[in-house]
Write a protein that holds these residues in place. Structure first.
Motif, PDB file in Angstrom:
ATOM      1  N   LEU A  22       0.839  -1.194   0.000  1.00 19.16           N
ATOM      2  CA  LEU A  22       0.000   0.000   0.000  1.00 19.16           C
ATOM      3  C   LEU A  22       0.875   1.246   0.000  1.00 19.16           C
ATOM      4  N   GLY A  23       0.550   2.177  -0.879  1.00 13.65           N
ATOM      5  CA  GLY A  23       1.276   3.443  -0.941  1.00 13.65           C
ATOM      6  C   GLY A  23       0.315   4.612  -1.007  1.00 13.65           C
ATOM      7  N   ARG A  24       0.888   5.823  -0.879  1.00 11.95           N
ATOM      8  CA  ARG A  24       0.097   7.055  -0.994  1.00 11.95           C
ATOM      9  C   ARG A  24       0.692   7.903  -2.118  1.00 11.95           C
ATOM     10  N   VAL A  25      -0.168   8.369  -3.011  1.00 13.27           N
ATOM     11  CA  VAL A  25       0.273   9.199  -4.135  1.00 13.27           C
ATOM     12  C   VAL A  25       0.655  10.586  -3.613  1.00 13.27           C
ATOM     13  N   LEU A  26       1.906  10.958  -3.869  1.00 14.57           N
ATOM     14  CA  LEU A  26       2.412  12.275  -3.466  1.00 14.57           C
ATOM     15  C   LEU A  26       2.272  13.299  -4.587  1.00 14.57           C
ATOM     16  N   GLN A  27       2.470  12.840  -5.836  1.00 14.99           N
ATOM     17  CA  GLN A  27       2.379  13.724  -6.997  1.00 14.99           C
ATOM     18  C   GLN A  27       1.755  12.957  -8.153  1.00 14.99           C
ATOM     19  N   ALA A  28       1.031  13.679  -8.997  1.00 10.85           N
ATOM     20  CA  ALA A  28       0.469  13.125 -10.232  1.00 10.85           C
ATOM     21  C   ALA A  28       0.574  14.205 -11.295  1.00 10.85           C
ATOM     22  N   GLU A  29       1.252  13.880 -12.388  1.00  8.80           N
ATOM     23  CA  GLU A  29       1.409  14.848 -13.465  1.00  8.80           C
ATOM     24  C   GLU A  29       1.386  14.129 -14.804  1.00  8.80           C
ATOM     25  N   THR A  42       4.158   9.777  -8.301  1.00  8.82           N
ATOM     26  CA  THR A  42       5.190   9.592  -7.292  1.00  8.82           C
ATOM     27  C   THR A  42       4.465   9.069  -6.065  1.00  8.82           C
ATOM     28  N   ILE A  43       4.876   7.875  -5.589  1.00 13.07           N
ATOM     29  CA  ILE A  43       4.125   7.168  -4.556  1.00 13.07           C
ATOM     30  C   ILE A  43       5.034   6.820  -3.390  1.00 13.07           C
ATOM     31  N   ASP A  44       4.573   7.109  -2.163  1.00  9.60           N
ATOM     32  CA  ASP A  44       5.296   6.785  -0.935  1.00  9.60           C
ATOM     33  C   ASP A  44       4.820   5.428  -0.423  1.00  9.60           C
ATOM     34  N   PHE A  45       5.736   4.468  -0.346  1.00 10.70           N
ATOM     35  CA  PHE A  45       5.434   3.143   0.180  1.00 10.70           C
ATOM     36  C   PHE A  45       6.028   2.944   1.572  1.00 10.70           C
ATOM     37  N   GLY A  46       6.136   4.009   2.350  1.00  7.22           N
ATOM     38  CA  GLY A  46       6.644   3.907   3.716  1.00  7.22           C
ATOM     39  C   GLY A  46       8.079   3.418   3.726  1.00  7.22           C
ATOM     40  N   LYS A  47       8.368   2.384   4.513  1.00  8.90           N
ATOM     41  CA  LYS A  47       9.743   1.892   4.659  1.00  8.90           C
ATOM     42  C   LYS A  47      10.292   1.291   3.359  1.00  8.90           C
ATOM     43  N   TYR A  48       9.439   1.124   2.331  1.00  9.21           N
ATOM     44  CA  TYR A  48       9.882   0.601   1.037  1.00  9.21           C
ATOM     45  C   TYR A  48      10.237   1.714   0.059  1.00  9.21           C
ATOM     46  N   ARG A  68      -4.387   9.929  -2.391  1.00  6.70           N
ATOM     47  CA  ARG A  68      -5.072   8.630  -2.354  1.00  6.70           C
ATOM     48  C   ARG A  68      -4.095   7.513  -2.030  1.00  6.70           C
ATOM     49  N   GLN A  69      -4.596   6.513  -1.332  1.00  6.16           N
ATOM     50  CA  GLN A  69      -3.815   5.309  -1.127  1.00  6.16           C
ATOM     51  C   GLN A  69      -4.112   4.359  -2.284  1.00  6.16           C
ATOM     52  N   VAL A  70      -3.057   3.694  -2.771  1.00  9.95           N
ATOM     53  CA  VAL A  70      -3.177   2.787  -3.910  1.00  9.95           C
ATOM     54  C   VAL A  70      -2.412   1.502  -3.620  1.00  9.95           C
ATOM     55  N   VAL A  71      -2.739   0.462  -4.372  1.00  8.17           N
ATOM     56  CA  VAL A  71      -2.071  -0.829  -4.259  1.00  8.17           C
ATOM     57  C   VAL A  71      -1.097  -0.952  -5.430  1.00  8.17           C
ATOM     58  N   GLY A  72       0.163  -1.287  -5.116  1.00 10.53           N
ATOM     59  CA  GLY A  72       1.170  -1.433  -6.157  1.00 10.53           C
ATOM     60  C   GLY A  72       1.942  -2.730  -6.043  1.00 10.53           C
ATOM     61  N   VAL A  73       2.427  -3.210  -7.187  1.00 10.58           N
ATOM     62  CA  VAL A  73       3.304  -4.376  -7.232  1.00 10.58           C
ATOM     63  C   VAL A  73       4.729  -3.843  -7.229  1.00 10.58           C
ATOM     64  N   LEU A  74       5.480  -4.162  -6.154  1.00  9.62           N
ATOM     65  CA  LEU A  74       6.821  -3.611  -6.010  1.00  9.62           C
ATOM     66  C   LEU A  74       7.915  -4.463  -6.635  1.00  9.62           C
TER      67      LEU A  74
END
Length: 119
Positions: A22-29, A42-48, A68-74
């Motif tokens: 789970l991450g949070r979108v910081l920027q969208a352009e 640009t997405i913040d995945f915390g400690k990842y 928004r929080q989003v689900v990503g495959v890291l």
């Protein structure tokens, strides 16, 4: 008519191999050099860490996506899309009535900890 379901698979051979977080979108352009309209997220995945994703979420405005929080495959290999390296695949579903590939991101029902494993 709906598409048929795919054959049954083993968890350890499929979903168990993916690192879904789970991450949070910081920027969208807008990503101007993508082959089809797309945003660079640009997405913040915390400690990842903070990672970049390029995706076709253009049925929403950047203002609607940021925060928004989003689900990503890291653990997919990065893909070059236009001038950007897309490090994360953000999971989404097709926007009804939109062009093929236009998506809206999967999000949790409540706010959860960044970097949380999705299962």
């Amino acid at each position: 008519m709906p598409t048929p379901l795919k054959p049954t698979v083993e968890f350890d051979d499929t979903l168990g191999r993916l690192d879904l977080r789970l991450g949070r979108v910081l920027q969208a352009e807008p990503e101007p050099n993508a082959p089809k309209p797309a945003y660079r997220l640009t997405i913040d995945f915390g400690k990842y860490g903070v990672r970049t994703s390029v995706g076709r979420f253009t049925q929403q405005t950047p203002e609607d996506i940021v925060g928004r929080q989003v689900v990503g495959v890291l653990n997919f290999a990065p893909r070059q899309i236009g001038d950007a390296s897309s490090e994360v695949l953000v999971l989404g579903v097709q926007v009804p009535g939109a062009d093929s590939g236009e998506a809206t991101a999967l999000t949790p029902l409540i706010t959860a900890k960044l970097g949380s494993k999705v299962f």
